[in-house]
Motif scaffolding. Structure first.
Motif, PDB file in Angstrom:
ATOM      1  N   GLY B  18       1.011  -1.296   0.131  1.00 52.68           N
ATOM      2  CA  GLY B  18       0.087  -0.027   0.137  1.00 52.68           C
ATOM      3  C   GLY B  18       0.949   1.222  -0.127  1.00 52.68           C
ATOM      4  N   LEU B  19       2.144   1.238   0.215  1.00 51.59           N
ATOM      5  CA  LEU B  19       3.010   2.011   0.343  1.00 51.59           C
ATOM      6  C   LEU B  19       2.874   3.050  -1.101  1.00 51.59           C
ATOM      7  CD1 LEU B  19       5.532   3.810   1.665  1.00 51.59           C
ATOM      8  CD2 LEU B  19       6.961   2.264   0.348  1.00 51.59           C
ATOM      9  N   ASP B  20       2.461   4.458  -0.951  1.00 49.53           N
ATOM     10  CA  ASP B  20       2.520   5.187  -2.115  1.00 49.53           C
ATOM     11  C   ASP B  20       3.580   5.919  -2.538  1.00 49.53           C
ATOM     12  OD1 ASP B  20       0.871   6.157  -4.202  1.00 49.53           O
ATOM     13  OD2 ASP B  20      -0.026   7.636  -3.004  1.00 49.53           O
ATOM     14  N   LEU B  21       4.243   5.955  -3.343  1.00 54.28           N
ATOM     15  CA  LEU B  21       5.507   6.572  -3.329  1.00 54.28           C
ATOM     16  C   LEU B  21       5.585   7.352  -4.702  1.00 54.28           C
ATOM     17  CD1 LEU B  21       8.265   5.621  -2.007  1.00 54.28           C
ATOM     18  CD2 LEU B  21       9.042   4.403  -3.529  1.00 54.28           C
ATOM     19  N   SER B  22       5.325   8.690  -4.290  1.00 57.52           N
ATOM     20  CA  SER B  22       5.463   9.851  -5.328  1.00 57.52           C
ATOM     21  C   SER B  22       6.855  10.113  -5.900  1.00 57.52           C
ATOM     22  CB  SER B  22       4.790  11.307  -4.479  1.00 57.52           C
ATOM     23  OG  SER B  22       5.530  11.260  -3.430  1.00 57.52           O
ATOM     24  N   ALA B  23       6.733  10.724  -6.988  1.00 54.85           N
ATOM     25  CA  ALA B  23       8.051  10.964  -7.796  1.00 54.85           C
ATOM     26  C   ALA B  23       9.186  11.634  -6.409  1.00 54.85           C
ATOM     27  CB  ALA B  23       7.742  11.707  -8.917  1.00 54.85           C
ATOM     28  N   GLU B  24       8.611  12.593  -5.809  1.00 52.00           N
ATOM     29  CA  GLU B  24       9.418  13.218  -4.758  1.00 52.00           C
ATOM     30  C   GLU B  24      10.058  12.459  -3.730  1.00 52.00           C
ATOM     31  OE1 GLU B  24       5.404  14.898  -3.591  1.00 52.00           O
ATOM     32  OE2 GLU B  24       6.369  14.347  -5.435  1.00 52.00           O
ATOM     33  N   LYS B  25       9.291  11.212  -3.509  1.00 49.17           N
ATOM     34  CA  LYS B  25      10.110  10.368  -2.759  1.00 49.17           C
ATOM     35  C   LYS B  25      10.880   9.256  -3.284  1.00 49.17           C
ATOM     36  CE  LYS B  25       6.887  11.021   1.186  1.00 49.17           C
ATOM     37  NZ  LYS B  25       5.398  10.481   1.556  1.00 49.17           N
ATOM     38  N   ARG B  26      11.518   9.830  -4.394  1.00 47.73           N
ATOM     39  CA  ARG B  26      12.377   8.758  -4.990  1.00 47.73           C
ATOM     40  C   ARG B  26      13.647   8.527  -4.043  1.00 47.73           C
ATOM     41  NH1 ARG B  26      12.684   8.808 -11.407  1.00 47.73           N
ATOM     42  NH2 ARG B  26      14.578   7.550 -11.738  1.00 47.73           N
ATOM     43  N   TYR B  27      14.035   9.564  -3.726  1.00 52.20           N
ATOM     44  CA  TYR B  27      15.415   9.497  -2.734  1.00 52.20           C
ATOM     45  C   TYR B  27      15.123   8.189  -1.721  1.00 52.20           C
ATOM     46  CZ  TYR B  27      12.842  11.553   1.073  1.00 52.20           C
ATOM     47  OH  TYR B  27      11.855  11.828   2.171  1.00 52.20           O
ATOM     48  N   LEU B  28      14.156   8.190  -1.337  1.00 53.87           N
ATOM     49  CA  LEU B  28      13.818   7.258  -0.026  1.00 53.87           C
ATOM     50  C   LEU B  28      14.298   5.602  -0.861  1.00 53.87           C
ATOM     51  CD1 LEU B  28      10.184   7.564   1.486  1.00 53.87           C
ATOM     52  CD2 LEU B  28      12.547   7.364   2.433  1.00 53.87           C
ATOM     53  N   ILE B  29      14.025   5.489  -2.084  1.00 53.93           N
ATOM     54  CA  ILE B  29      14.590   4.230  -2.649  1.00 53.93           C
ATOM     55  C   ILE B  29      16.020   4.089  -2.741  1.00 53.93           C
ATOM     56  CG2 ILE B  29      14.577   2.929  -4.847  1.00 53.93           C
ATOM     57  CD1 ILE B  29      11.819   3.795  -5.486  1.00 53.93           C
ATOM     58  N   GLU B  30      16.662   5.234  -3.094  1.00 51.26           N
ATOM     59  CA  GLU B  30      18.019   5.245  -2.842  1.00 51.26           C
ATOM     60  C   GLU B  30      18.628   4.832  -1.590  1.00 51.26           C
ATOM     61  OE1 GLU B  30      19.932   5.789  -5.677  1.00 51.26           O
ATOM     62  OE2 GLU B  30      18.427   6.440  -6.936  1.00 51.26           O
ATOM     63  N   SER B  31      18.096   5.603  -0.606  1.00 50.27           N
ATOM     64  CA  SER B  31      18.544   5.435   0.805  1.00 50.27           C
ATOM     65  C   SER B  31      18.392   4.226   1.352  1.00 50.27           C
ATOM     66  CB  SER B  31      18.165   6.600   1.556  1.00 50.27           C
ATOM     67  OG  SER B  31      16.693   6.528   1.612  1.00 50.27           O
ATOM     68  N   ARG B  32      17.026   3.554   1.095  1.00 48.83           N
ATOM     69  CA  ARG B  32      16.688   2.422   1.790  1.00 48.83           C
ATOM     70  C   ARG B  32      17.073   1.279   1.209  1.00 48.83           C
ATOM     71  NH1 ARG B  32      11.855   3.697   4.946  1.00 48.83           N
ATOM     72  NH2 ARG B  32      12.428   5.379   6.092  1.00 48.83           N
ATOM     73  N   LEU B  33      17.176   1.167  -0.310  1.00 48.03           N
ATOM     74  CA  LEU B  33      17.480  -0.098  -0.865  1.00 48.03           C
ATOM     75  C   LEU B  33      18.849  -0.375  -1.213  1.00 48.03           C
ATOM     76  CD1 LEU B  33      14.468  -0.768  -3.369  1.00 48.03           C
ATOM     77  CD2 LEU B  33      14.862  -1.358  -1.225  1.00 48.03           C
ATOM     78  N   LEU B  34      19.768   0.756  -1.145  1.00 50.01           N
ATOM     79  CA  LEU B  34      21.233   0.544  -1.629  1.00 50.01           C
ATOM     80  C   LEU B  34      21.708  -0.325  -0.525  1.00 50.01           C
ATOM     81  CD1 LEU B  34      22.788   1.470  -4.172  1.00 50.01           C
ATOM     82  CD2 LEU B  34      23.373   3.561  -2.657  1.00 50.01           C
ATOM     83  N   PRO B  35      21.566  -0.064   0.771  1.00 49.12           N
ATOM     84  CA  PRO B  35      21.995  -0.926   1.796  1.00 49.12           C
ATOM     85  C   PRO B  35      21.864  -2.399   1.509  1.00 49.12           C
ATOM     86  CG  PRO B  35      21.176   1.031   2.911  1.00 49.12           C
ATOM     87  CD  PRO B  35      20.668   1.149   1.329  1.00 49.12           C
ATOM     88  N   LEU B  36      20.699  -2.707   1.103  1.00 49.15           N
ATOM     89  CA  LEU B  36      19.999  -3.995   0.845  1.00 49.15           C
ATOM     90  C   LEU B  36      20.979  -4.636  -0.134  1.00 49.15           C
ATOM     91  CD1 LEU B  36      18.124  -6.331   1.197  1.00 49.15           C
ATOM     92  CD2 LEU B  36      16.363  -5.260   0.048  1.00 49.15           C
ATOM     93  N   ALA B  37      21.004  -3.625  -1.365  1.00 50.93           N
ATOM     94  CA  ALA B  37      21.716  -4.244  -2.561  1.00 50.93           C
ATOM     95  C   ALA B  37      23.202  -4.662  -2.138  1.00 50.93           C
ATOM     96  CB  ALA B  37      21.803  -3.222  -3.556  1.00 50.93           C
TER      97      ALA B  37
END
Lengths: 121, 288
Positions: B18-37
């Motif tokens: 249900g997470l609604d990720l608007s374009a301006e929250k794109r940075y969240l992907i970088e900060s949250r998923l890079l450590p996982l990668a």
């Protein structure tokens, strides 16, 4: 503007604390040890004291006991900020009249949360 | 990250959590998923997206968890816990005096600070709650945070965010830089995995629901659906606590704001569809 007395023998810690507290709209007065801090308090009581434990001349614990015995000395909110991170030290500080306790290392969020907790912001 | 990867992740997270990720929250992907990668020895987010596309379930869960895990702290915002202590619990103690039980739900408990804060408030009320059965149900989407919650282990940084020092000394045991909540406080909270997008009627009825700082991530339709479903399991005189930046206003009339307690909402009994079932039950009983 509220005044916060920052008492620490480390100039680095005083500088970091000053930056954080000025960002919270406090006017800062610095002291390098408990004795200097008491002199500051005799000239005028601050609203808040951010207090180290281990310092030369007079440590934070002794300063606090003296402060609380001064006329009006129960008014300032005193937040210890120290590397003495064990329960025994915390309990002793609370018994001597500390309002809150920050265990070093600390950051802006922690200082903000603690000052909020004691009603300073 | 290519626009196609972003669109894929956006849809994937919307469907899963249900997470609604608007374009301006794109940075969240970088900060949250890079450590996982990095943890998976992948060079970057494109490679991670490629693996998610190929459809391995544990990785999909890891991505959802990384994106939905939010920082929290004890007694966050302070005010809701003052309301709890000063009005919600005292009023419910009167209203439930005959059955002597209280049920509280933390709908997105993250790493446990909120339900444990509630538990400490109840514990501090001591005598007033003697002989009462109190249940705190804490749910979250993420298995990882639930495991951490159950352990009751917190770092020195975590215990300094919002937790009054007196409560730290009283309810925690120290082991170096780690602090563990005492077993009696931990035992007051039951943790369960739950996705708010799915049916949660099985949780039963509650007197108080804390649903704070989670709905901000959902789109309007999802928020409305969750509010309406919470309304159905909240007692008619129960209370809903929302985050400081959240409101029901403009979204649903099933709840109305408390007149003096900011962040607290009451069932809107004049308009709430949630009272319809209880009325139909009464009608069914009357005609049986």
């Amino acid at each position: 503007m509220k005044t916060c007395l920052v008492v620490d023998d480390s100039s680095v810690i005083r500088k970091v604390a000053r930056r954080i507290l000025e960002g919270m709209d406090f006017q800062i007065v610095e002291a390098e040890d408990g004795e200097q801090a008491l002199e500051v308090c005799k000239r005028g009581l601050p609203e808040a004291v951010l207090l180290d434990w281990n310092m030369p001349v007079m440590d934070g614990y002794e300063f606090l006991r003296n402060l609380r015995r001064m006329p009006g000395g129960d008014a300032p909110k005193v937040v210890f900020c120290t590397t003495e991170n064990d329960v025994a030290h915390i309990a002793r500080a609370l018994h001597a009249g500390a309002d809150e306790y920050i265990m070093k290392p600390f950051d802006k969020d922690i200082v903000t949360a603690k000052f909020h907790e004691v009603g300073l912001i | 990250m290519t626009p196609a990867d972003f669109d894929f992740l956006r849809k994937f997270l919307k469907d899963r959590s249900g997470l609604d990720l608007s374009a301006e929250k794109r940075y969240l992907i970088e900060s949250r998923l890079l450590p996982l990668a990095r943890r998976l020895n992948l060079p970057g987010i494109p490679e991670l997206v490629q693996k998610v596309r190929s459809g391995t379930e544990p990785l999909a869960s890891d991505v959802v968890e990384a994106m939905t895990t939010n920082e929290t702290f004890f007694f966050r915002d302070k005010l809701p816990f003052d309301h709890l202590r000063e009005e919600l619990i005292p009023k419910l103690l009167q209203a439930r005096a005959s059955r002597k039980s209280l049920r509280i739900w933390c709908a997105a408990c993250s790493t446990g600070q909120e339900p444990y804060s509630i538990a400490m408030v109840l514990k501090e009320m001591g005598e007033q709650l003697a002989g009462w059965r109190t249940e705190i149900i804490a749910t979250d989407l993420s298995r990882a945070v639930l495991e951490k919650s159950r352990s009751g282990l917190f770092s020195q940084f975590e215990v300094q965010r919002g937790l009054p020092i007196q409560l730290l000394v009283k309810y925690f045991r120290q082991s170096g830089e780690i602090w563990q909540l005492n077993p009696d406080i931990r035992a007051m909270v039951q943790f369960r995995q739950l996705n708010l997008l799915q049916d949660f009627s099985h949780l039963g009825k509650f007197d108080i629901v804390f649903c704070r700082n989670v709905l901000i991530y959902f789109d309007q339709d999802t928020k409305i659906s969750i509010f309406n479903r919470i309304s159905k399991l909240l007692e008619s005189d129960g209370y809903l606590a929302l985050g400081a930046a959240e409101t029901v206003v403009g979204l649903t009339d099933t709840f109305k704001p408390h007149t003096t307690r900011r962040g607290i909402y009451l069932q809107n009994l004049e308009r709430s569809p949630s009272i319809v079932p209880s009325i139909s039950n009464q009608l069914a009983l009357a005609t049986a």
